[in-house]
Write a protein that holds these residues in place. Structure first.
Motif, short mmCIF file in Angstrom:
data_model
loop_
_atom_site.label_atom_id
_atom_site.label_comp_id
_atom_site.label_asym_id
_atom_site.label_seq_id
_atom_site.Cartn_x
_atom_site.Cartn_y
_atom_site.Cartn_z
N TYR A 1 3.55 13.72 10.20
CA TYR A 1 2.30 12.95 10.11
C TYR A 1 1.10 13.91 10.03
N LEU A 2 1.02 14.83 10.98
CA LEU A 2 -0.14 15.72 11.09
C LEU A 2 -0.27 16.64 9.88
N CYS A 3 0.85 16.90 9.21
CA CYS A 3 0.84 17.78 8.03
C CYS A 3 0.70 16.99 6.73
N GLY A 4 0.53 15.67 6.84
CA GLY A 4 0.30 14.86 5.65
C GLY A 4 1.53 14.28 5.00
N TYR A 5 2.69 14.41 5.66
CA TYR A 5 3.93 13.83 5.13
C TYR A 5 4.21 12.55 5.92
N LYS A 6 3.84 11.40 5.36
CA LYS A 6 3.85 10.16 6.12
C LYS A 6 5.03 9.25 5.78
N VAL A 7 6.03 9.78 5.11
CA VAL A 7 7.16 8.96 4.69
C VAL A 7 7.91 8.38 5.90
N GLY A 8 7.88 9.11 7.03
CA GLY A 8 8.56 8.64 8.23
C GLY A 8 7.94 7.39 8.82
N LYS A 9 6.77 7.00 8.32
CA LYS A 9 6.15 5.75 8.77
C LYS A 9 6.89 4.54 8.20
N TYR A 10 7.44 4.70 7.01
CA TYR A 10 8.04 3.58 6.31
C TYR A 10 9.56 3.66 6.16
N ILE A 11 10.10 4.86 6.27
CA ILE A 11 11.53 5.06 6.17
C ILE A 11 12.00 5.77 7.43
N SER A 12 13.03 5.23 8.06
CA SER A 12 13.51 5.81 9.31
C SER A 12 14.24 7.13 9.06
N LEU A 13 13.63 8.23 9.46
CA LEU A 13 14.29 9.53 9.36
C LEU A 13 15.50 9.58 10.29
N GLU A 14 15.37 8.91 11.43
CA GLU A 14 16.46 8.89 12.40
C GLU A 14 17.71 8.23 11.82
N ARG A 15 17.51 7.18 11.03
CA ARG A 15 18.66 6.50 10.43
C ARG A 15 19.35 7.42 9.43
N ILE A 16 18.58 8.14 8.65
CA ILE A 16 19.17 9.07 7.68
C ILE A 16 19.95 10.16 8.41
N ILE A 17 19.41 10.63 9.53
CA ILE A 17 20.13 11.63 10.33
C ILE A 17 21.41 11.04 10.90
N GLU A 18 21.34 9.82 11.39
CA GLU A 18 22.54 9.19 11.93
C GLU A 18 23.62 9.04 10.86
N GLU A 19 23.21 8.69 9.65
CA GLU A 19 24.17 8.52 8.57
C GLU A 19 24.84 9.82 8.17
N SER A 20 24.23 10.94 8.55
CA SER A 20 24.82 12.26 8.26
C SER A 20 25.01 13.05 9.56
N ASN B 1 5.52 3.84 18.61
CA ASN B 1 4.28 3.11 18.37
C ASN B 1 3.06 3.97 18.67
N TYR B 2 3.15 4.76 19.71
CA TYR B 2 2.05 5.66 20.07
C TYR B 2 1.78 6.65 18.93
N ILE B 3 2.85 7.23 18.38
CA ILE B 3 2.69 8.18 17.28
C ILE B 3 2.12 7.49 16.05
N HIS B 4 2.68 6.34 15.68
CA HIS B 4 2.20 5.64 14.49
C HIS B 4 0.72 5.27 14.61
N GLN B 5 0.30 4.89 15.79
CA GLN B 5 -1.07 4.39 15.96
C GLN B 5 -2.09 5.50 16.23
N SER B 6 -1.65 6.61 16.83
CA SER B 6 -2.63 7.59 17.32
C SER B 6 -2.32 9.03 16.94
N TYR B 7 -1.48 9.26 15.93
CA TYR B 7 -1.03 10.62 15.63
C TYR B 7 -2.17 11.60 15.42
#
Length: 346
Positions: free
Chosen positions: A215-234, A97-103
């Motif tokens: 986030y800081l580099c402009g790639y905000k897909v991790g806000k809406y799709i869980s990267l952690e879940r994709i990593i867990e699945e693989s 939440n801290y990252i999403h709100q204040s990155y």
């Protein structure tokens, strides 16, 4: 910081397939703003779902589990954690939440990383420390109880110096624009994992830093799709590429491309899922395809509620219709009946 040392970084020769992946990621990034202007109510639901999935998956990768219903109420801050796993999940929630709100206001410093670690364990009895005070190693445990060392990280004595140099190198490159950020981010995360600066929580902190850097580099897909879940699945591939790429790291003679290829694959998978979830499929039947796509990606039993969270713009009647069709086609089968019924792929 071996991957970010200039003599190593400057000599990286990207193969054509990886250049194609980078080009694809750049194209997805270019379309992000267009996507995020569509259906703000859908995006809000995706954010809520992503936070729950990220806290659950990133913790489960490390063997930290809790019942799904408890994870949801903890992540939504509707209940107090009542045991150690729930405490750590709550801590991960707070950093997310801290990252999403204040990155935009979070600098890459030693204090930031230490703050993340302190927040991760804030509900536990673990006392925040600086870096690790004892040497550690990454091991595999065999079924018979024996252990095999996969990798020996940097010693506790050398960790402060390594972390200081890693952070300074990254910030220096970013400040000068010497290298593309999408190259620097996975290299930083990989070196962080090789240093393994904490006695516990290194994997989770690495995934939180990944989200922050993207986030800081402009790639905000991790806000809406869980990267952690994709990593867990693989997960098995995740550990395999870390092992492959870490060989020779201490000498600066490692091959980082297995890790980079995996990292970019995760990012591309996230973007593809993002497109499907916000309904960019055009034409008749696109919502049916969204539901089928979610089911195809599922690796564990799923319910109608799970699909609703993944496809917030699809009605429950449509989901039920697709489930019936796939059941009749022999693609899925129910494992239970009634309210809360679960389904699995055959």
């Amino acid at each position: 910081m071996k991957s970010l040392e200039e003599n190593y970084l400057s000599n990286l020769k990207f193969p054509p397939d990886m250049i194609a992946s980078l080009r694809s990621i750049g194209e997805y990034k270019g379309k992000e703003e267009l996507y995020t202007k569509q259906s703000p109510d859908v995006l809000e639901k995706l954010l809520e779902s992503a936070i729950i999935q990220s806290a659950e998956s990133s913790s489960r990768i490390e063997g930290i589990t809790a019942p799904p219903e408890r994870i949801e109420v903890i992540v939504k801050a509707k209940a107090e954690p009542r045991n150690r796993p729930e405490q750590e999940i709550a801590g991960y929630r707070d950093v997310l939440n801290y990252i999403h709100q204040s990155y935009a206001e979070i600098p890459l410093t030693e204090n930031t990383i230490l703050q993340f670690h302190s927040m991760l364990f804030r509900f536990t009895t673990t006392k925040p420390s600086f870096w690790k005070i004892n040497n550690n190693k990454i091991i595999d445990r065999n079924p018979d109880g024996t252990e095999v060392t996969r990798f020996v990280p940097v010693s506790a004595k050398d960790t402060p110096g390594y972390m200081n140099k890693l952070i300074n190198l990254y910030n220096d490159y970013q400040g000068k624009g010497s290298f593309d950020p999408i190259v620097l981010v996975p290299l930083f995360v990989f070196d962080f994992l090789c240093i393994h600066p904490f006695s516990d929580g290194n994997g989770r902190i690495s995934r939180l830093l990944t989200l922050l850097f993207l986030y800081l580099c402009g790639y905000k897909v991790g806000k809406y799709i869980s990267l952690e879940r994709i990593i867990e699945e693989s997960k098995s591939t995740y550990y395999d590429v870390l092992l492959l790429s870490s060989k020779g790291w201490h000498e600066g003679k490692h091959n980082v491309f297995p890790w980079l290829n995996y990292f970019y694959g995760v990012l591309i998978a996230a973007y593809k899922e993002f497109e499907s979830r916000i309904g960019v499929f055009k034409g008749k039947g696109h919502k049916t395809e969204q539901v089928k796509s979610v089911i195809q990606r599922s690796i564990k039993p799923f319910s109608i509620v799970d699909i609703e969270e993944a496809c917030p713009n699809v009605t429950r009647d449509t989901i039920r219709k697709v489930l019936r069709e796939l059941r009749d086609e022999g693609v899925i089968k129910p494992t239970s009946m009634g309210r809360g019924a679960k389904w699995v792929k055959k």
